[in-house]
Design an enzyme around this catalytic site. Structure first.
Site, PDB file in Angstrom:
ATOM      1  N   ASN A  58      -1.352  -1.750   5.918  1.00  0.00           N
ATOM      2  CA  ASN A  58      -0.775  -2.951   5.294  1.00  0.00           C
ATOM      3  C   ASN A  58       0.318  -3.469   6.230  1.00  0.00           C
ATOM      4  O   ASN A  58       1.391  -2.876   6.314  1.00  0.00           O
ATOM      5  CB  ASN A  58      -0.207  -2.574   3.921  1.00  0.00           C
ATOM      6  CG  ASN A  58       0.577  -3.716   3.292  1.00  0.00           C
ATOM      7  OD1 ASN A  58       0.546  -4.846   3.761  1.00  0.00           O
ATOM      8  ND2 ASN A  58       1.284  -3.402   2.213  1.00  0.00           N
ATOM      9  N   TRP A  59       0.017  -4.565   6.912  1.00  0.00           N
ATOM     10  CA  TRP A  59       0.980  -5.084   7.893  1.00  0.00           C
ATOM     11  C   TRP A  59       2.134  -5.839   7.247  1.00  0.00           C
ATOM     12  O   TRP A  59       3.060  -6.240   7.932  1.00  0.00           O
ATOM     13  CB  TRP A  59       0.249  -5.990   8.903  1.00  0.00           C
ATOM     14  CG  TRP A  59      -0.408  -5.234  10.009  1.00  0.00           C
ATOM     15  CD1 TRP A  59      -0.644  -3.891  10.055  1.00  0.00           C
ATOM     16  CD2 TRP A  59      -0.897  -5.765  11.250  1.00  0.00           C
ATOM     17  NE1 TRP A  59      -1.256  -3.555  11.238  1.00  0.00           N
ATOM     18  CE2 TRP A  59      -1.426  -4.680  11.987  1.00  0.00           C
ATOM     19  CE3 TRP A  59      -0.958  -7.048  11.799  1.00  0.00           C
ATOM     20  CZ2 TRP A  59      -1.998  -4.844  13.262  1.00  0.00           C
ATOM     21  CZ3 TRP A  59      -1.529  -7.211  13.057  1.00  0.00           C
ATOM     22  CH2 TRP A  59      -2.041  -6.121  13.781  1.00  0.00           C
ATOM     23  N   LYS A  60       2.049  -6.080   5.942  1.00  0.00           N
ATOM     24  CA  LYS A  60       3.098  -6.841   5.246  1.00  0.00           C
ATOM     25  C   LYS A  60       3.366  -8.139   6.015  1.00  0.00           C
ATOM     26  O   LYS A  60       2.435  -8.721   6.567  1.00  0.00           O
ATOM     27  CB  LYS A  60       4.353  -5.974   5.059  1.00  0.00           C
ATOM     28  CG  LYS A  60       4.007  -4.623   4.417  1.00  0.00           C
ATOM     29  CD  LYS A  60       5.194  -3.826   4.001  1.00  0.00           C
ATOM     30  CE  LYS A  60       4.733  -2.518   3.359  1.00  0.00           C
ATOM     31  NZ  LYS A  60       5.817  -1.692   2.856  1.00  0.00           N
ATOM     32  N   HIS A 106       1.480  -4.679  -5.364  1.00  0.00           N
ATOM     33  CA  HIS A 106       2.387  -3.943  -4.473  1.00  0.00           C
ATOM     34  C   HIS A 106       3.811  -4.037  -5.022  1.00  0.00           C
ATOM     35  O   HIS A 106       4.217  -5.074  -5.542  1.00  0.00           O
ATOM     36  CB  HIS A 106       2.320  -4.523  -3.058  1.00  0.00           C
ATOM     37  CG  HIS A 106       2.971  -3.609  -2.053  1.00  0.00           C
ATOM     38  ND1 HIS A 106       4.336  -3.543  -1.917  1.00  0.00           N
ATOM     39  CD2 HIS A 106       2.445  -2.719  -1.176  1.00  0.00           C
ATOM     40  CE1 HIS A 106       4.621  -2.636  -0.994  1.00  0.00           C
ATOM     41  NE2 HIS A 106       3.496  -2.121  -0.531  1.00  0.00           N
ATOM     42  N   GLU A 113       6.553  -4.466  -3.663  1.00  0.00           N
ATOM     43  CA  GLU A 113       7.368  -5.562  -3.111  1.00  0.00           C
ATOM     44  C   GLU A 113       7.081  -6.870  -3.844  1.00  0.00           C
ATOM     45  O   GLU A 113       7.975  -7.688  -4.033  1.00  0.00           O
ATOM     46  CB  GLU A 113       7.104  -5.686  -1.599  1.00  0.00           C
ATOM     47  CG  GLU A 113       7.762  -4.532  -0.842  1.00  0.00           C
ATOM     48  CD  GLU A 113       7.065  -4.109   0.432  1.00  0.00           C
ATOM     49  OE1 GLU A 113       6.212  -4.867   0.948  1.00  0.00           O
ATOM     50  OE2 GLU A 113       7.363  -2.993   0.914  1.00  0.00           O
ATOM     51  N   GLU A 153       2.119   4.563  -4.753  1.00  0.00           N
ATOM     52  CA  GLU A 153       3.189   4.389  -3.767  1.00  0.00           C
ATOM     53  C   GLU A 153       4.540   4.498  -4.473  1.00  0.00           C
ATOM     54  O   GLU A 153       5.019   3.520  -5.064  1.00  0.00           O
ATOM     55  CB  GLU A 153       3.100   3.011  -3.112  1.00  0.00           C
ATOM     56  CG  GLU A 153       1.800   2.748  -2.381  1.00  0.00           C
ATOM     57  CD  GLU A 153       1.956   1.650  -1.327  1.00  0.00           C
ATOM     58  OE1 GLU A 153       1.664   1.944  -0.164  1.00  0.00           O
ATOM     59  OE2 GLU A 153       2.390   0.543  -1.664  1.00  0.00           O
ATOM     60  N   GLY A 184       8.997   2.570   3.157  1.00  0.00           N
ATOM     61  CA  GLY A 184       9.868   2.058   4.214  1.00  0.00           C
ATOM     62  C   GLY A 184      11.173   2.810   4.369  1.00  0.00           C
ATOM     63  O   GLY A 184      12.083   2.357   5.051  1.00  0.00           O
ATOM     64  N   GLY A 236       2.184   1.457   5.873  1.00  0.00           N
ATOM     65  CA  GLY A 236       2.907   0.247   6.246  1.00  0.00           C
ATOM     66  C   GLY A 236       3.327   0.297   7.709  1.00  0.00           C
ATOM     67  O   GLY A 236       2.524   0.067   8.614  1.00  0.00           O
ATOM     68  N   GLY A 237       4.582   0.653   7.945  1.00  0.00           N
ATOM     69  CA  GLY A 237       5.160   0.596   9.294  1.00  0.00           C
ATOM     70  C   GLY A 237       4.317   1.255  10.377  1.00  0.00           C
ATOM     71  O   GLY A 237       4.159   0.696  11.469  1.00  0.00           O
TER      72      GLY A 237
HETATM   73  P1  13P Z   1       5.613   2.279   4.730  1.00  0.00           P
HETATM   74  O1  13P Z   1       4.465   3.105   5.263  1.00  0.00           O
HETATM   75  O2  13P Z   1       6.250   1.410   5.768  1.00  0.00           O
HETATM   76  O3  13P Z   1       6.580   3.122   3.983  1.00  0.00           O
HETATM   77  O4  13P Z   1       4.993   1.254   3.654  1.00  0.00           O
HETATM   78  C1  13P Z   1       4.152   1.739   2.674  1.00  0.00           C
HETATM   79  C2  13P Z   1       3.561   0.603   1.945  1.00  0.00           C
HETATM   80  O5  13P Z   1       4.243  -0.090   1.204  1.00  0.00           O
HETATM   81  C3  13P Z   1       2.148   0.311   2.166  1.00  0.00           C
HETATM   82  O6  13P Z   1       1.671  -0.634   1.251  1.00  0.00           O
END
Ligand code: 13P
Length: 249
Positions: free
Chosen positions: A12-14, A97, A99, A166, A172, A228-229
């Site tokens: 997930n590149w956000k 998600h 966020e 999650e 993050g 994510g990251g």
């Molecule tokens: P991180 O791997 O950056 O903690 O993010 C997880 C995430 O929210 C994937 O959707």
């Protein structure tokens, strides 16, 4: 139907990634085709979907989007409808998600209607659920997850679905849930899903990286990761895929 039970490692590149980043990622990932028994998925921002879809498909990587709107077309400035995602060859849509729940204020009802729209157009939702640190400390994690999963009540059981657990406090932050927390929580999520009539994959997400992937992916009830990251660079993403492939080989 077609609930794929292979492990899924999804990136997930956000809100990250310009065209040049996409090209560099695909150049680096190109020589490493996904192993047969692990599915690899990527959810870049909307602006990169069309430019990445053909090359990713050739590499065996399944494309997905990070959100969708729950209407087919019309006067919804700034929104993206399911058919636009199909047009870019998306298979997955991340929904719920944390966020979007916390920053945009997306409700369970809205998430459910987006899920219906996703199914209507032949795509697979990745439904994200998770508790905050405060909720975990109060001992209400399971109640929170059950409430988030309750949107599946009355949903068709023959549609493809993936769930991603999650914990909000692990996203993050560099803090991951312990193997014991992951195992216990995934067992609970699977139980709830069974009660609701859904037998689907449950991914773990939250600070997954090449150093912890093997341990997390070996936890019972964990059928992949939402990353994510560490998915932004092909090298670290590939290492997570390889670690998972070793766990399941
Ligand atoms: P991180 O791997 O950056 O903690 O993010 C997880 C995430 O929210 C994937 O959707």
């Amino acid at each position: 139907m077609g609930n794929d039970k292979r492990r899924l490692i999804a990136g997930n590149w956000k809100m990250n990634g310009l065209l040049q980043d996409a090209i560099e990622f695909m150049d680096a990932f190109g020589g490493n085709p996904a192993p047969d028994h692990v599915e690899v998925g990527l959810m870049p921002p909307f602006t990169l979907l069309h430019s990445m879809s053909e090359r990713l498909a050739k590499m065996g990587v399944t494309l997905g989007a990070q959100n969708v709107y729950n209407e087919d077309k019309g006067a919804f400035t700034g929104s993206i409808c399911p058919m636009m995602l199909r047009d870019a060859d998306c298979h997955y849509v991340i929904l719920g998600h944390s966020e979007r729940r916390s920053i945009i204020g997306e409700s369970n009802a809205k998430i459910r209607s987006k899920m219906n729209a996703t199914w209507l157009h032949g795509m697979e939702p990745i439904l994200c659920i998770g508790e905050t640190l405060e909720q975990r400390e109060k001992g209400i994690t399971n109640a929170v997850l059950a409430e988030q999963l309750a949107i599946l009540k009355g949903a068709p059981k023959d549609k493809p679905l993936t769930v991603a657990y999650e914990p909000v406090w692990a996203i993050g932050t560099g803090v991951t849930a312990s193997a014991q927390q992951v195992t216990e929580t995934h067992a609970f999520v699977h139980e709830e899903l069974t009660k609701l009539g859904h037998d689907c994959r449950v991914l773990y997400g939250g600070s997954v990286n090449p150093g912890n992937a093997a341990e997390l992916m070996a936890c019972p009830g964990v059928e992949g990761a939402l990353v994510g990251g560490a998915s932004l660079k092909a090298e670290s993403f590939m290492e997570i895929v390889k670690a998972t492939a070793l766990v399941v080989s």
